[in-house]
Design an enzyme around this catalytic site. Structure first.
Site, short mmCIF file in Angstrom:
data_model
loop_
_atom_site.label_atom_id
_atom_site.label_comp_id
_atom_site.label_asym_id
_atom_site.label_seq_id
_atom_site.Cartn_x
_atom_site.Cartn_y
_atom_site.Cartn_z
N HIS A 471 0.83 -1.21 0.00
CA HIS A 471 0.00 0.00 0.00
C HIS A 471 0.87 1.26 0.00
O HIS A 471 0.70 2.13 0.86
CB HIS A 471 -0.91 0.03 1.23
CG HIS A 471 -1.76 -1.17 1.40
ND1 HIS A 471 -2.25 -1.57 2.63
CD2 HIS A 471 -2.22 -2.07 0.51
CE1 HIS A 471 -2.96 -2.68 2.48
NE2 HIS A 471 -2.95 -3.00 1.20
N PRO A 472 1.78 1.45 -0.95
CA PRO A 472 2.62 2.64 -0.92
C PRO A 472 1.88 3.88 -1.42
O PRO A 472 1.08 3.81 -2.36
CB PRO A 472 3.77 2.27 -1.87
CG PRO A 472 3.14 1.34 -2.87
CD PRO A 472 2.13 0.55 -2.08
#
Length: 548
Positions: A471-472
């Protein structure tokens, strides 16, 4: 030289929706540059195929992060989609919007029109919710089909009963009024097939004569005339391919994602003067591009299972043939599943005003140090992570070579608060697995192990085995021009430049309490109205007490 009104770099979740919305006007021409191939591969569309696409470099950037302060000397793998649909074509299918406070915080940081009431109508416009949900919060007529997992498993049921026994309520819709609670996961799967940004939005739009999609087109530089972006240089066929240019009459839109968008900006002379100078790149405009990277970091608590079958056994031998037949004939069974079965949102301690932990449960266990590969021995796994980390890292070019992977340093657990919350999450994961409803199936704790009891021991275990949840975000943050950290304004225009926007998860000013695909799609949908100069959708009227 080709010329279009809009040139979109990247056919991921955001790029697919932008292409669909902008091309609704038959007089508007849209060109999309995607570095990867078309999304033809069967593993993309088979839900369980994520295990295969996880390491397929033909459709996956397959990046590696730098060793961090709390990764135990490990370089953590960072997959990203490199095909039509981007990461929505290789992810775990989860649909999770986040909490109301996430978006209200964005607005409080100086971003007009990005509060929860403002963005909820766009979540709804995108969505075709199949199943439970209050229509105040859920959409029924959009392109993106969202279903609740139909698989029913005794271990999943026992896990949820265990959560209830600890005071965590069942919640029929964590994307509705309240996120807190435990439930089967919601996902972008319909009739046993993945629903990606490509299948839901891009493929229908590609039938229009004003849409032009170029695959195997690796963008290498944004072209400027003065301070205005006017086009893109790219290599058709990747490194060693044919150099080409495409021009934009109106705007260049960068939707490469949290890693690739800052990389291309830096290669084009937009970023830190020190960084650009170190690589011999002339500075076109100084901005904090690539700074502020955030991601969710999750240790996984594993227990051995007795007296029941898990997915570890079902994916082997004749069991797998049975499951393959189920999928082929009815689009059901093991091959139609997501990697996560149950979601749980709760508190790491009494001081948390809203849930600051996200936990997932899977009736399976994975090989140590090898993400995405099941063990032979039966097990069950709880991953736990802090929803709103404080730690921030960066994405920076490694060299002036546009084909060199960027430097990715997430700095997981660098902030002291993050370390406290992650320990609280591991303790809660242990309590859940040892709850009374799971006791008929619980053999023993395999990791971190029964000898791990102090905060320091839990933290050491998180350092040893924690990993990304993929989940960057937050590397081209949205905020006011007079801030020290913003790259784009609340219209997603790059500060100090013209004709250039960034529209993807990189513009999030801070991490949200969720997986990122749903919100990335929302950002793109709202941005499409901003680009077209349309009146924003009317803000939603929701109860003040809701936490959504």
């Amino acid at each position: 030289m080709d010329r279009f009104d809009y040139v979109i770099i990247g056919a991921g979740s955001a790029g697919c929706i932008l292409t669909s919305r902008l091309s609704e006007d038959p007089g508007t021409s849209v060109c999309v540059l995607e570095a990867g191939p078309s999304d033809w591969h069967p593993y993309i569309h088979l839900p369980a195929g994520f295990i295969k696409t996880f390491h397929m470099k033909s459709i996956n950037w397959a990046y590696q992060q730098e060793v961090g302060p709390y990764t135990g000397g490990r370089s953590i793998y960072a997959p990203r989609g490199k095909t039509l649909g981007g990461s929505s074509s290789i992810n775990g299918h989860i649909y999770n919007r986040g909490q109301r406070m996430d978006f209200d915080t964005w607005a409080q940081m100086g971003n007009r029109g990005w509060g929860y009431a403002d963005v909820l109508p766009y979540f709804k416009r995108l969505e075709k919710r199949v199943g439970e949900g209050d229509n105040t919060f859920r959409g029924r007529d959009g392109n993106l089909t969202v279903t609740t997992m139909e698989w029913r498993d005794p271990l999943c049921e026992a896990f949820m009963e265990g959560a209830v026994s600890l005071g965590i309520p069942r919640n029929p819709d964590y994307n509705g009024k309240t996120q807190e609670g435990v439930s089967y996961c919601q996902r972008t799967i319909n009739n046993g097939l993945r629903v990606s940004g490509s299948t839901a939005f891009l493929k229908p739009a590609m039938k229009r004569p004003n849409v032009h999609v170029h695959t195997h087109a690796h963008a290498t530089e944004i072209i400027f005339e003065g301070k205005r972006a006017v086009g893109v240089r790219y290599m058709k066929g990747g490194r060693g391919g044919t150099p080409l240019e495409v021009r934009a009459n109106k705007e260049v839109i960068l939707s490469g994602g949290t890693y690739n968008s800052p990389q291309l900006l830096q290669l084009s002379g937009i970023g830190s003067p020190d960084l650009l100078g170190a690589h011999g790149i002339a500075v076109r405009h100084a901005l904090p591009v690539g700074e502020g990277l955030q991601d969710h970091y999750a240790p996984r608590t594993v227990a051995r299972v007795k007296d029941i079958q898990t997915i570890n056994q079902l994916r082997r031998g004749w069991h797998l043939w049975v499951e393959a037949l189920k999928w082929a004939t009815a689009r059901r069974g093991l091959l139609s599943l997501s990697p996560t079965m149950v979601y749980c949102f709760w508190h790491s301690g009494e001081s948390a005003d809203s849930s600051d932990l996200q936990l997932t449960f899977t009736p399976a266990s994975y090989k140590e140090g090898v993400q995405g590969q099941l063990e032979d021995e039966p097990g069950m796994t709880v991953a736990s992570w802090q929803q709103r980390p404080e730690s921030r890292g960066y994405v920076r070019i490694r060299s002036s070579d546009p084909f060199a992977p960027p430097i990715i340093q997430t700095n997981y657990l660098d902030a002291e608060l993050d370390r406290r919350v992650i320990v609280g999450g591991m303790k809660l994961a242990r309590r859940l697995l040892k709850s009374a409803p799971l006791s008929p199936y619980y053999a023993y704790e395999d990791f971190p192990g029964p000898n791990i009891n102090t905060d320091d021991e839990f933290l050491a275990a998180a350092t040893e085995r924690g990993t990304t949840t993929f989940h960057p975000g937050c590397t081209c943050r949205m905020g006011p021009a007079d801030s020290t950290w913003a790259v784009v304004d609340d219209q997603l225009r790059v500060h100090g430049l013209e004709g250039l926007r960034v529209i993807d998860a990189s513009v999030m000013p801070r991490m949200i309490s969720a997986n990122l695909n749903a919100s990335t799609m929302m950002i793109a949908d709202r941005a499409s109205d901003l680009i077209r100069g349309k009146q924003p959708m009317e803000a939603a009227r929701v109860p003040d007490a809701a936490v959504a």
